[in-house]
Design an enzyme around this catalytic site. Structure first.
Site, PDB file in Angstrom:
ATOM      1  N   ARG A 162       1.619   9.849  -5.764  1.00 41.93           N
ATOM      2  CA  ARG A 162       0.581  10.214  -4.802  1.00 41.93           C
ATOM      3  C   ARG A 162       0.058  11.590  -5.200  1.00 41.93           C
ATOM      4  NH1 ARG A 162       4.975   8.209  -1.724  1.00 41.93           N
ATOM      5  NH2 ARG A 162       4.476   6.299  -0.563  1.00 41.93           N
ATOM      6  N   LYS A 185       7.012  10.166   0.877  1.00 39.59           N
ATOM      7  CA  LYS A 185       6.794  10.045   2.315  1.00 39.59           C
ATOM      8  C   LYS A 185       8.119   9.857   3.031  1.00 39.59           C
ATOM      9  CE  LYS A 185       2.097   8.246   2.809  1.00 39.59           C
ATOM     10  NZ  LYS A 185       1.285   7.106   3.303  1.00 39.59           N
ATOM     11  N   HIS A 253      -6.410   8.219  -5.479  1.00 41.91           N
ATOM     12  CA  HIS A 253      -5.395   7.251  -5.051  1.00 41.91           C
ATOM     13  C   HIS A 253      -5.538   5.924  -5.791  1.00 41.91           C
ATOM     14  CE1 HIS A 253      -2.076   6.424  -2.376  1.00 41.91           C
ATOM     15  NE2 HIS A 253      -2.618   5.286  -2.006  1.00 41.91           N
ATOM     16  N   ARG A 256      -3.223   5.542  -8.675  1.00 43.58           N
ATOM     17  CA  ARG A 256      -1.890   5.055  -8.296  1.00 43.58           C
ATOM     18  C   ARG A 256      -1.921   3.529  -8.119  1.00 43.58           C
ATOM     19  NH1 ARG A 256       2.992   6.002  -5.151  1.00 43.58           N
ATOM     20  NH2 ARG A 256       2.929   4.908  -3.159  1.00 43.58           N
ATOM     21  N   HIS A 279       7.590   2.818  -1.773  1.00 43.14           N
ATOM     22  CA  HIS A 279       7.223   2.101  -0.555  1.00 43.14           C
ATOM     23  C   HIS A 279       8.477   1.803   0.258  1.00 43.14           C
ATOM     24  CE1 HIS A 279       3.243   0.412  -2.389  1.00 43.14           C
ATOM     25  NE2 HIS A 279       3.106   1.623  -1.878  1.00 43.14           N
ATOM     26  N   TYR A 288      -0.231  -5.882  -3.936  1.00 42.02           N
ATOM     27  CA  TYR A 288      -0.637  -5.906  -5.336  1.00 42.02           C
ATOM     28  C   TYR A 288      -0.554  -7.307  -5.940  1.00 42.02           C
ATOM     29  CZ  TYR A 288      -0.577  -0.892  -4.912  1.00 42.02           C
ATOM     30  OH  TYR A 288      -0.842   0.383  -4.494  1.00 42.02           O
TER      31      TYR A 288
END
Length: 308
Positions: A162, A185, A253, A256, A279, A288
Site C-alpha cells: 500500500r 492495516k 493503488h 498494488r 488481507h 482478483y
C-alpha cells in the site's frame, strides 16, 4: 430549535473509539470514518425524535427508527456502498454499547444493508505498469526526486505494498534484503519478498538522495527533507497516466492491484497472495479471481476461432 448531541452519547462514542484504537488496532483513518458515521446516525436520531439522545434513548432504537434513517440517507442520494459502510459502523458501535449497557440491540443488528455491486479491482497490464514506473520518474526536475518516485512505484507494483506502507519505511529497514517485514492495516505484520528490481530502484534513489538516512527517519523524503506525502505520489501518477493515455483508474493503488492480478495470472496461489497483500479475509483477495476470469474471457473472445 437547535439540538445538540447529548454529553452521554458523546462520551460513549469517544470511549468506544478508544476501545477500537486500543484493542482492535484500528488505524486513524478507520477511527475517523467510524466517528463520522456513528455521529451522523446519532445526529439523525436527535433530529428525528426532536430531543437529545442519551444512552437510554439509544438503547430504545426501533426497527422503524432504522428504516427512517436509511430512507433519510436515500433521500440525500447517499450511494448504496456508503450506506452499507455507515450501517456497518453503527452495528459495530451497538454491539459494543449493548454489551456495556446491557440492552438488546436486535433492532439495529437485524437491519440489512442495501445491495450493491462490488467494484472489481482495475489493474494495469504488465506493459502499462512498467511504463507507469518509467514515466513517473520523469515528472520532477531533480533526478533524485525522480528516482525516489520510481522507487516508490516499483515497491507498489513489485511488492504489492500500500502507498502508506511504502512511505512508512524507515532508515532502519535499509538496506533492503530479499524480504521486508511490513506492518499493515490493523497493525498486522507480514513478510513480503523484495525483487532485485525493487532493491535496485531503492538503491538508485539512495545514492542520489541528499539527506542522511537516520534509523528513525523516513526513507522517502520530500523536497525539504521531511517525510514524503502520499499526495505527491498521487499527483505524479496522475500526470504520468495522462501522458500514457491510461484511464483514471490508473492510480498508485492500481499498482498494488496489478501486482496481485499478475501473480494470479501467472499461477500464484490465492492464499499466498492473501498473505503477500496482508488481507485479513480471503474474500477480499478473491476479488482478483473475478478480474482474472474477465481477463480470460477477453482473451478467449479475441483469440478463439469460434468466438466471433
Amino acid at each position: 430549535m437547535t439540538l445538540e448531541i447529548s454529553q452521554a452519547a458523546r462520551h460513549a462514542l469517544a470511549t468506544w473509539l478508544d476501545h477500537i484504537r486500543a484493542l482492535k488496532d484500528g488505524s486513524e483513518n478507520t477511527v475517523s470514518a467510524y466517528r463520522a458515521d456513528v455521529l451522523d446516525f446519532i445526529t439523525f436520531l436527535t433530529v428525528h425524535h426532536a430531543e437529545p439522545q442519551g444512552l437510554a434513548p439509544l438503547a430504545r432504537v426501533t426497527t422503524s427508527d432504522m428504516r427512517a434513517w436509511l430512507a433519510h440517507l436515500k433521500r440525500h442520494d447517499i450511494a448504496a456502498r456508503s450506506v452499507a459502510r455507515k450501517l456497518s459502523a453503527v452495528k459495530t458501535f451497538y454491539r459494543w454499547l449493548s454489551e456495556r449497557e446491557g440492552f438488546e440491540p436486535t433492532a439495529v443488528l437485524t437491519i440489512r444493508a442495501p445491495k450493491f455491486q462490488k467494484k472489481l479491482p482495475r489493474p494495469l497490464t504488465q506493459d502499462a505498469a512498467k511504463a507507469m514506473i518509467d514515466t513517473v520518474e520523469l515528472q520532477t526536475r531533480d533526478s533524485w526526486q525522480g528516482a525516489r518516485d520510481a522507487a516508490v512505484a516499483t515497491l507498489l507494483y513489485g511488492c504489492g505494498l500500500r502507498i502508506s506502507e511504502a512511505l512508512s519505511l524507515k532508515g532502519r529497514d535499509l538496506p533492503l534484503g530479499e524480504s521486508l517485514r511490513i506492518l499493515g492495516k490493523g497493525k498486522k505484520e507480514r513478510l513480503v519478498p523484495v525483487l532485485p528490481v525493487a532493491r535496485r530502484a531503492v538503491e538508485s534513489y539512495l545514492t542520489l538522495c541528499p539527506y542522511p538516512m537516520e534509523p528513525e527517519a523516513a526513507v522517502f523524503r520530500g523536497a525539504r527533507g521531511g517525510p514524503l506525502n502520499a499526495r505527491h505520489i498521487a499527483k505524479v501518477t496522475e500526470r504520468a497516466r495522462m501522458q500514457l493515455g491510461l484511464p483514471s483508474s490508473a492510480t498508485p493503488h492500481a499498482m498494488r492491484h496489478s501486482f496481485a492480478t499478475h501473480l494470479l495470472q501467472a499461477g500464484g496461489d490465492l492464499r499466498a497472495i492473501q498473505e503477500l497483500l496482508g488481507h485479513a479475509s480471503l474474500s477480499t483477495t478473491q476479488a482478483y479471481t473475478a478480474v482474472d476470469q474477465v481477463h480470460l474471457m477477453q482473451v478467449y473472445e479475441a483469440c478463439h476461432p469460434k468466438a466471433g
